[in-house]
Design an enzyme around this catalytic site. Structure first.
Site, PDB file in Angstrom:
ATOM      1  N   GLU A 165       0.862  -1.190   0.000  1.00 25.44           N
ATOM      2  CA  GLU A 165       0.000   0.000   0.000  1.00 25.44           C
ATOM      3  C   GLU A 165       0.892   1.231   0.000  1.00 25.44           C
ATOM      4  OE1 GLU A 165      -3.043   0.085   3.039  1.00 25.44           O
ATOM      5  OE2 GLU A 165      -2.898   2.271   3.193  1.00 25.44           O
ATOM      6  N   GLU A 170      -2.015  11.565   3.349  1.00 28.64           N
ATOM      7  CA  GLU A 170      -3.038  11.422   4.369  1.00 28.64           C
ATOM      8  C   GLU A 170      -2.940  12.626   5.301  1.00 28.64           C
ATOM      9  OE1 GLU A 170      -3.838   7.039   5.734  1.00 28.64           O
ATOM     10  OE2 GLU A 170      -1.674   7.361   5.631  1.00 28.64           O
TER      11      GLU A 170
END
Length: 292
Positions: A165, A170
């Site tokens: 991932e 974020e």
């Protein structure tokens, strides 16, 4: 997105008047002769979405699938993701992802107090290596968790985190001036992930304006950028010898706005809903020397 901050979890994871008013287009059209150029001579544009469809329309279904459900996605998230225009639509040349405070029960039977949207290019487009970039304005508010990220396309075969991932951006609302770039893989996921952060100077907040979030991905190395500034590099030497580099195969793209979860925590009474994440574009470039 940090697919599970608990390392033991290996799961893969009207239109609102306020939302429409919040949209402010800050770029010229990029169609035809104005097609976006690569950021340097070493990259060639191979895929993009400028979100330039009619106002009120949903994301292009030939490029994106809207994920639905309220399972919490391994992170104890509080929202239900829907495929409604209320939660994801185009407006003034931007993608608008809207998190709303409302009671909603999805087709999975899970009742939640918030709704939002999560979209992915799985089975539409994936990439192996290149420069992946989006221009995004994140929302403000404790408990909000916008993300621009990638998941290994073999996730349904090998599971997470073995598939790998790549979290390009974020942001959590309780850290308004910071974003994080992170890699999750086998034995370096959750709290043990490879991660770095970028902090704006002098109390600035990412929700104040659009920013460019990029990752340059080559065999054995991934570099993370904000507005063209390199802030983190991860490579095969970043992990001990007994851990596997899980990023030398195709990945698909995701955009989402989560509410709550282990990492961001719950919204507070001061968190304003509806909350909107605006995406100007997503662009993928391949190394020009590969001829793709």
């Amino acid at each position: 997105m940090r697919a599970a901050w608990l390392a033991a979890l290996s799961v893969t994871l009207c239109f609102v008047a306020g939302a429409a008013a919040a949209v402010a287009k800050q770029r010229p059209s990029s169609t035809g002769a104005n097609m976006p150029a690569a950021p340097s001579q070493s990259w060639k544009l191979v895929w993009h979405d400028e979100f330039s469809g009619p106002d009120g329309s949903q994301p292009d279904p030939s490029r994106w699938t809207l994920v639905t459900g309220g399972s919490g996605f391994g992170n104890a998230e509080l929202q239900t993701y829907t495929d409604r225009p209320l939660n994801a639509h185009l407006e003034k040349g931007n993608l608008v992802i809207t998190a709303m405070k409302e009671s909603y029960t999805a087709s999975d039977g899970i009742a939640r107090a918030y709704t939002s949207a999560r979209m992915q290019t799985k089975q539409h487009f994936d990439a192996q290596y290149g420069r992946i970039e989006a221009r995004i304005k994140v929302p403000a508010g404790v408990g909000l968790w916008p993300a621009f990220w990638m998941m290994g396309s073999n996730v349904d075969i090998v599971g997470w985190p073995e598939c790998g991932e790549i979290d390009i951006m974020e942001n959590i609302g309780k850290e308004p001036g910071a974003v994080h770039g992170t890699l999750h893989g086998p034995r370096y996921s959750g709290e043990y992930a490879l991660t770095g952060g970028y902090h704006l100077p002098q109390g600035q907040r990412f929700s104040d304006r659009f920013h460019r979030f990029s990752a340059e991905w080559e065999p054995g190395v991934i570099r993370f950028y904000v507005d063209g500034q390199l802030f983190e590099t991860q490579n095969t030497d970043s992990i001990p010898y007994y851990k596997r580099w899980a990023f030398d195969h195709p990945f698909y793209l995701l955009l989402n706005l989560a509410v709550g979860g282990h990492w961001p925590g719950d919204p507070t009474a001061d968190t304003v809903f509806p909350a909107t994440m605006l995406v100007d574009y997503v662009r993928v470039y391949s190394p020009a020397h590969r001829g793709k």
